[in-house]
Design a protein around this motif. Structure first.
Motif, mmCIF file in Angstrom:
data_model
loop_
_atom_site.group_PDB
_atom_site.id
_atom_site.type_symbol
_atom_site.label_atom_id
_atom_site.label_comp_id
_atom_site.label_asym_id
_atom_site.label_seq_id
_atom_site.Cartn_x
_atom_site.Cartn_y
_atom_site.Cartn_z
ATOM 1 N N LEU A 355 0.835 -1.206 0.000
ATOM 2 C CA LEU A 355 0.000 0.000 0.000
ATOM 3 C C LEU A 355 0.875 1.263 0.000
ATOM 4 O O LEU A 355 0.521 2.283 -0.597
ATOM 5 N N LYS A 358 1.457 2.536 -3.466
ATOM 6 C CA LYS A 358 0.314 2.881 -4.328
ATOM 7 C C LYS A 358 0.188 4.399 -4.396
ATOM 8 O O LYS A 358 0.684 5.121 -3.526
ATOM 9 N N SER A 359 -0.535 4.872 -5.425
ATOM 10 C CA SER A 359 -0.727 6.316 -5.532
ATOM 11 C C SER A 359 -1.573 6.795 -4.344
ATOM 12 O O SER A 359 -2.305 6.005 -3.735
ATOM 13 N N GLN A 361 -4.181 8.566 -4.304
ATOM 14 C CA GLN A 361 -5.619 8.376 -4.553
ATOM 15 C C GLN A 361 -6.029 6.939 -4.216
ATOM 16 O O GLN A 361 -7.022 6.693 -3.549
ATOM 17 N N GLU A 362 -5.223 5.984 -4.679
ATOM 18 C CA GLU A 362 -5.545 4.575 -4.405
ATOM 19 C C GLU A 362 -5.499 4.276 -2.916
ATOM 20 O O GLU A 362 -6.318 3.537 -2.388
ATOM 21 N N GLN A 363 -4.515 4.884 -2.255
ATOM 22 C CA GLN A 363 -4.394 4.662 -0.811
ATOM 23 C C GLN A 363 -5.618 5.177 -0.081
ATOM 24 O O GLN A 363 -6.111 4.545 0.837
ATOM 25 N N ASN A 364 -6.083 6.350 -0.503
ATOM 26 C CA ASN A 364 -7.262 6.921 0.141
ATOM 27 C C ASN A 364 -8.471 6.017 -0.050
ATOM 28 O O ASN A 364 -9.301 5.889 0.837
ATOM 29 N N LYS A 365 -8.542 5.378 -1.247
ATOM 30 C CA LYS A 365 -9.673 4.491 -1.527
ATOM 31 C C LYS A 365 -9.668 3.307 -0.553
ATOM 32 O O LYS A 365 -10.648 2.966 0.051
ATOM 33 N N GLN A 366 -8.481 2.694 -0.398
ATOM 34 C CA GLN A 366 -8.379 1.565 0.541
ATOM 35 C C GLN A 366 -8.223 2.140 1.949
ATOM 36 O O GLN A 366 -7.221 1.930 2.608
ATOM 37 N N SER A 367 -9.226 2.880 2.353
ATOM 38 C CA SER A 367 -9.096 3.679 3.570
ATOM 39 C C SER A 367 -8.807 2.839 4.809
ATOM 40 O O SER A 367 -8.942 1.625 4.813
#
Ligand SMILES: Cc1cc2nc3c(=O)[nH]c(=O)nc-3n(C[C@H](O)[C@H](O)[C@H](O)COP(=O)(O)OP(=O)(O)OC[C@H]3O[C@@H](n4cnc5c(N)ncnc54)[C@H](O)[C@@H]3O)c2cc1C
Length: 398
Positions: A355, A358-359, A361-367
């Motif tokens: 994680l 990851k970008s 944005q992606e990290q925020n998604k996998q909160s």
């Protein structure tokens, strides 16, 4: 339960004076077992970087030796806020106190060397044998004989391999060799605190292209930096100067203050390491030999659990040796208590490590939400409660 208060084993040899070996020796000596620690290093030196101590690990230290956590806390440091930045220096977010208030007293970072030094100081100096590299051992029904590179041998009732990710004891016991490379390289160092980079109580996470860095204060005017980069193959530089040159090159498009910090870091103090893990084992103990810590479940640092799960091992091994009627049953129960939990934590650590690259944005998604329930199970581990032995709800295939 054993019917006698006599220890089940008299003499124990522990290979490795890392956090796991030292904590185990403290726990076993408390039971009256003559436990000795054999370490390959010639002296304890100020090495290593920052290690995160979390509620699950600290509760086990406290159960092993009440009061020890306070000694560690005095030399440790707790961040009060965390900031995420891009590699060019833009702030993405800042959060205050990322720690659940229940766990507040039980989370801090400490210099690896301070951790080793404080644990070692809890043992009589004559039971720590430096300059003793374990090269082999042989066991029979009654005893284990361990040979050291310096020509000495010891004969004991139980041998514990707490000799880290490149464990020699594991190699002989299981027959497998190198740990598995996880796909990233890491560089760490302790430097003087730099106020142009972070506030005195702030942890800083920085994300770049296939690169990541974490910085946090360690108290006493020091701070820790830890940098990582994805690489398909692992490669370790032959000299300290080349290591420093490499880090500067890999992070050359990062913000100036970071480059300046690396530039001003003493090359000799930068630790370079491939991130590796140990493949899970179906069984940890064979006859009179068992394993503990990184030797058995070395994991990616992403979850900050290497030392913490090792303290869990130390507590449970001592507990099993105390509570079960014979060595075979004690070691079988130790394996049973530790196997599933450590595999689950290894998997989590690997996910957290991935994680990090990851970008944003992606990290925020996998909160954080995804991990909240899991982290409760992880951090709630408490020697005072039987519920600590409850496995994580998802089945794990080893
Ligand atoms: C020098 C060093 C620095 C570290 N620094 C950090 C850090 O800064 N941050 C972090 O998060 N983690 C660090 N780690 C790893 C972290 O401490 C471990 O993940 C975790 O604490 C598990 O501890 P352990 O006792 O199982 O193994 P380790 O901490 O790896 O300790 C193993 C010990 O065994 C000794 N040893 C190895 N082979 C032999 C042998 N054949 N005979 C005798 N002794 C042997 C090693 O010298 C070491 O002292 C470091 C490990 C080492 C060895």
């Amino acid at each position: 339960m054993r019917e006698t208060s006599q220890p089940m084993v008299d003499k124990v040899a522990i290979i490795g004076a890392g956090p796991g070996g030292l904590a185990t020796a403290i726990a076993l000596r408390k039971q009256g077992i003559d436990a000795h620690v054999y370490e390959k290093a010639r002296e304890f030196r100020p090495v290593g970087a920052g290690v995160s101590l979390k509620p699950n690990g600290l509760r086990c230290i406290d159960a092993i030796k009440p009061g020890l956590v306070n000694k560690l806390r005095r030399l440790g440091f707790q961040v009060q806020r965390t900031t995420l930045k891009t590699s060019t220096g833009e702030t993405v977010w800042t959060t205050k106190t990322p720690i659940n208030s229940k766990d507040k007293e039980l989370t801090f970072a400490i210099w690896w060397w301070h951790l080793q030094r404080i644990l070692a100081s809890e043992l009589p100096s004559e039971v720590i044998h430096l300059n003793h590299r374990c090269v082999s051992f042989e066991q029979n029904e009654k005893t284990v004989t361990t040979q050291f590179e310096n020509g000495k041998t010891v004969e004991v009732d139980l041998l514990i391999g707490a000799d880290g990710i490149n464990s020699r004891v594991r190699e002989i016991l299981i027959g497998d060799r190198q740990p598995t490379y996880s796909g990233s390289m890491c560089w760490r160092a302790i430097v003087d605190y730099r106020d142009e980079l972070l506030l005195p109580d702030e942890g800083l996470i920085i994300r770049g292209e296939k690169t990541a860095m974490i910085l946090y204060p360690l108290g006493e005017g020091k701070m820790n930096w830890s940098a990582g980069k994805l690489f398909p193959e692992s490669f370790v530089c032959p000299s300290a100067a080349e290591v420093k040159f490499r880090v500067l090159k890999e992070f050359s498009n990062w913000m100036k203050p970071i480059l300046q910090m690396i530039e001003e870091t003493d090359a000799e103090s930068i630790l370079e390491a491939p991130i590796c893990k140990r493949l899970p084992l179906q069984q940890w103990s064979y006859g009179r030999v068992t394993l503990l810590g990184d030797a058995v479940h070395g994991m990616s640092p992403g979850g900050g659990q290497g030392a913490n799960t090792t303290f869990e091992d130390a507590y449970e091994l001592a507990e099993c040796l105390y509570n079960f009627p014979d060595l075979k049953t004690a070691l079988a129960n130790y394996d049973k208590r530790r196997l599933q939990r450590t595999v689950v934590i290894q998997n989590y650590s690997e996910k957290m490590e991935k994680l990090a690259y990851k970008s944003i944005q992606e990290q925020n998604k996998q909160s954080e939400q995804n991990f909240a329930e899991f982290e409760r199970w992880l951090f709630d581990y408490d020697p005072k409660s039987e519920s600590r032995l409850k496995p994580w709800k998802e089945k794990v295939v080893i």
